[in-house]
Scaffold this active site. Structure first.
Site, mmCIF file in Angstrom:
data_model
loop_
_atom_site.group_PDB
_atom_site.id
_atom_site.type_symbol
_atom_site.label_atom_id
_atom_site.label_comp_id
_atom_site.label_asym_id
_atom_site.label_seq_id
_atom_site.Cartn_x
_atom_site.Cartn_y
_atom_site.Cartn_z
ATOM 1 N N GLY A 40 0.576 -1.071 -0.001
ATOM 2 C CA GLY A 40 0.287 0.224 -0.251
ATOM 3 C C GLY A 40 0.786 1.108 0.241
ATOM 4 N N TYR B 12 24.844 3.702 39.712
ATOM 5 C CA TYR B 12 24.278 2.710 40.674
ATOM 6 C C TYR B 12 23.326 2.266 41.344
ATOM 7 C CZ TYR B 12 26.390 6.180 44.200
ATOM 8 O OH TYR B 12 26.086 7.706 44.987
ATOM 9 N N HIS C 215 15.649 11.529 52.492
ATOM 10 C CA HIS C 215 15.346 10.256 52.611
ATOM 11 C C HIS C 215 13.565 9.767 52.528
ATOM 12 C CE1 HIS C 215 20.203 8.977 52.932
ATOM 13 N NE2 HIS C 215 20.146 10.203 53.651
ATOM 14 N N ASN D 155 6.088 4.259 61.966
ATOM 15 C CA ASN D 155 5.215 5.472 62.584
ATOM 16 C C ASN D 155 5.411 6.547 62.392
ATOM 17 O OD1 ASN D 155 3.049 3.266 64.026
ATOM 18 N ND2 ASN D 155 5.362 2.673 65.048
ATOM 19 N N LYS E 139 -3.417 -8.774 3.736
ATOM 20 C CA LYS E 139 -2.794 -8.245 2.964
ATOM 21 C C LYS E 139 -1.317 -9.176 2.557
ATOM 22 C CE LYS E 139 -2.745 -3.597 4.905
ATOM 23 N NZ LYS E 139 -2.424 -2.075 4.968
ATOM 24 N N THR E 140 -0.787 -8.972 3.889
ATOM 25 C CA THR E 140 0.225 -10.025 4.090
ATOM 26 C C THR E 140 -0.088 -11.569 4.394
ATOM 27 O OG1 THR E 140 1.145 -9.369 5.837
ATOM 28 C CG2 THR E 140 1.510 -7.859 3.684
ATOM 29 N N LYS F 126 11.386 -14.852 14.903
ATOM 30 C CA LYS F 126 11.042 -16.272 14.651
ATOM 31 C C LYS F 126 12.413 -16.993 14.222
ATOM 32 C CE LYS F 126 9.631 -21.176 15.634
ATOM 33 N NZ LYS F 126 8.256 -22.058 15.015
#
Length: 602
Positions: A109, A291, A354, A504, A140-141, A212
């Site tokens: 196409g 790291y 932190h 807490n 199509k394919t 594949k």
């Protein structure tokens, strides 16, 4: 995952743009034969050169010789490439480059039209299959003449015999990308029918088949890999690692595509169920990090391409304007700071260390909010992350750059990161002058209604995001004394802050400013004592919020808070000792509010 196998773009461009040294393959040199023809007519229509080429390939298999596709021809004696693209970026360079290397190009196409416009000789798929596109392009394919040529193993005699028998040639290169389903369904309102029509079928099938059989077929799904492909072919290489990497990328490309389709369909058909029976999270590598949490741990940062996170904002999509590259811990801390500051409607500054907010303040004057947030815990703020839910202008940038630590009035405050919704041109220029290493981030407000995932060994925990705000809950008066003046407002502010502190968790606040917080202690009493230590004398008349109920009252946290001068306590309630807490607050004249909402954070 965007991994680009680029080795020499200049060499590839030279291949594509150089003078035509070889005659282009003629379109009339057909590889395939009509599906309606009988076996005998197919064989009869094969050229003698094609038969000889196929015979040589089979003889090589019988002799145990290598049949690397770069060194061999298809069953008709022509190297062939199949190209079918939605995204036609760099298509002309690819087509011309392949043609210059002697490939016959088969296409579909719009891709075929674009190649022809670029001066590339093309054989259309329907000329090969002798079957037109049908069902509005859905087919199509999907045809043996295509997939047989992709999946046939060149080292298997009976595969080549089958191709020769049916007049099917081999493909050496398959270049395919898919309908833009992701862009379509995230671009705005789209009907269900339109979404379905944008699900690619033929493309994934071609990609999977080629991947594949990658030992014999090179599969490419990303235009950024075209230069490496052309250079590889020009060098007549047989690098299996290159082929495997392209195959991996192809399968990953299809997997990410399918995950988007699956997510979309689940939401279309299960609108009331948050947790599907299974789902895939499509991650894309954004950067490798120096790291992890510690220098001996390797780390990387991935973006989440889930449909639900489109336009969701947050640190993952932030723009870095300046400074050193982000580290693993930088991302965690910046995320915590940004999530916290995004909760507030008024101009607010949050300081995080932190992942815990150690300073929070809301003021109409954002400069004052910044000073108060740092003042809450200047020792912790040093080396922390500063977040603003406003635009940083020149005045605020200068204040951040020059502000001295409240502990000694001399040392300039040092920060790892500044993150805000935006920057004026002058504000950004001034802030860049604070330090070459200061990371300056611009982020969009974090979205709500997200699914929160957390890994445990061997699995994942999933939960809805915690989007509750003080406006969503009721602060129920449990004590005799009701909050007075601004005390209820202080309790709401403290409650919103404690939501972002690690359990807490205790927060003491007054006048829209955090005075002290205690976090991460195994028992709530220790967190309370840390919070009072930081708040000092300013705790008198302030509000205290706890992320969960107090398990005891007398001689414990509630009584200690009351004796320290707290005016109002906000906690979830729900303990068998609730009445003890009420009695304790009544004894000291403290207002006790139950929210009915717990805010654990691990």
């Amino acid at each position: 995952m965007p991994l680009y196998l680029v080795s020499s773009p200049a060499a590839a461009a030279k291949l594509a743009a150089g003078p035509r040294a070889r005659a282009s393959p003629r379109r009339g040199r057909q590889t395939f034969f009509p599906a309606r023809h009988c076996h005998q007519s197919r064989r009869a229509s094969l050229s003698s050169s094609a038969e000889r080429a196929a015979g040589r390939a089979m003889a090589a298999v019988e002799a145990g010789a290598s049949t690397a596709p770069e060194a061999s021809l298809s069953a008709t004696g022509v190297k062939q490439a199949l190209i079918s693209l939605s995204d036609k970026t760099d298509l002309a360079n690819l087509g011309n480059g392949l043609q210059r290397l002697g490939f016959s190009i088969i296409s579909t196409g719009g891709t075929a039209s674009s190649l022809e416009a670029a001066g590339v000789n093309v054989t259309k798929v329907e000329e090969i299959t002798h079957f037109p596109e049908m069902l509005d392009g859905r087919v199509k394919t999907l045809h043996p003449s295509i997939h047989g040529g992709i999946l046939a193993r060149r080292d298997q005699k009976h595969h080549l015999e089958a191709l020769n028998k049916h007049g099917i040639g081999t493909f050496d290169v398959v270049v395919v990308n898919l309908y833009p389903f992701y862009d379509k369904v995230t671009s705005g309102a789209i009907t269900f029918e339109d979404g379905i029509e944008n699900i690619d079928i033929g493309g994934p099938t071609l990609i999977r088949a080629a991947a594949k059989n990658h030992k014999d077929v090179l599969v490419v799904v990303d235009h950024k890999d075209y230069p490496a492909l052309l250079e590889y072919l020009d060098g007549k290489q047989d690098d299996q690692d290159f082929r495997r990497m392209l195959a991996w990328k192809a399968f990953q490309h299809v997997a990410s595509y399918d995950s988007a389709v699956s997510e979309w369909l689940w939401k279309q058909s299960n609108k009331g169920d948050t947790f599907p029976p299974s789902f895939t999270v499509p991650l894309s590598l954004k950067s490798t990090l120096r790291y992890g949490e510690n220098p001996h741990q390797k780390a990387a940062f991935y973006g989440d391409k889930s449909l639900s996170l489109v336009n969701a904002g947050g640190i993952a999509t932030a723009i870095q304007h300046h400074g050193k590259e982000m580290s693993y811990n930088n991302y965690l801390d910046a995320d915590a700071a940004w999530n916290c500051v995004s909760e507030f409607e008024s101009p607010t500054c949050v300081v995080v260390k932190h992942t815990n907010p150690c300073g929070v303040a809301s003021r109409q004057d954002i400069l004052e909010a910044y000073r108060l947030a740092v003042k809450a815990d200047p020792v912790s703020a040093f080396g922390g992350i500063v977040a603003f839910n406003t635009t940083i202008d020149e005045d605020l940038a200068r204040e951040i750059r020059e502000f001295r630590s409240p502990t000694d009035g001399e040392a300039r405050m040092f920060y790892e990161i500044v993150v805000a919704r935006g920057y004026t041109e002058k504000g950004l220029e001034v802030l860049k002058g604070k330090s070459k290493t200061l990371r300056i981030l611009e982020a969009q407000q974090s979205g709500k209604g997200m699914l929160s995932l957390r890994q445990v060994n061997g699995g994942w925990l999933a939960q809805e995001s915690d989007d509750l705000t003080p406006e969503d809950i009721t602060f129920t008066k449990m004590s005799e004394r009701a909050p007075e003046g601004s005390e209820l407002s202080d309790a709401r502010f403290a409650w919103l802050c404690v939501k972002h502190v690690k359990s807490n968790a205790i927060v003491i606040a007054k006048n829209n400013c955090m005075l002290g917080m205690g976090s991460g202690q195994p028992n709530r009493l220790e967190s309370l004592r840390i919070a009072f230590l930081k708040a000092g004398e300013e705790a008198k008349g302030a509000a205290l919020a706890s992320d969960a109920f107090f398990p005891f009252a007398w001689n414990d946290a509630v009584e200690e808070a009351c004796r320290s001068g707290i005016a109002v306590i906000a906690e979830p309630g729900g303990s068998i000792r609730d009445q003890d807490a009420v009695d304790c607050c009544d004894k000291y004249g403290v207002s006790l509010l139950f929210t009915g909402v717990r805010h654990f954070r691990h």
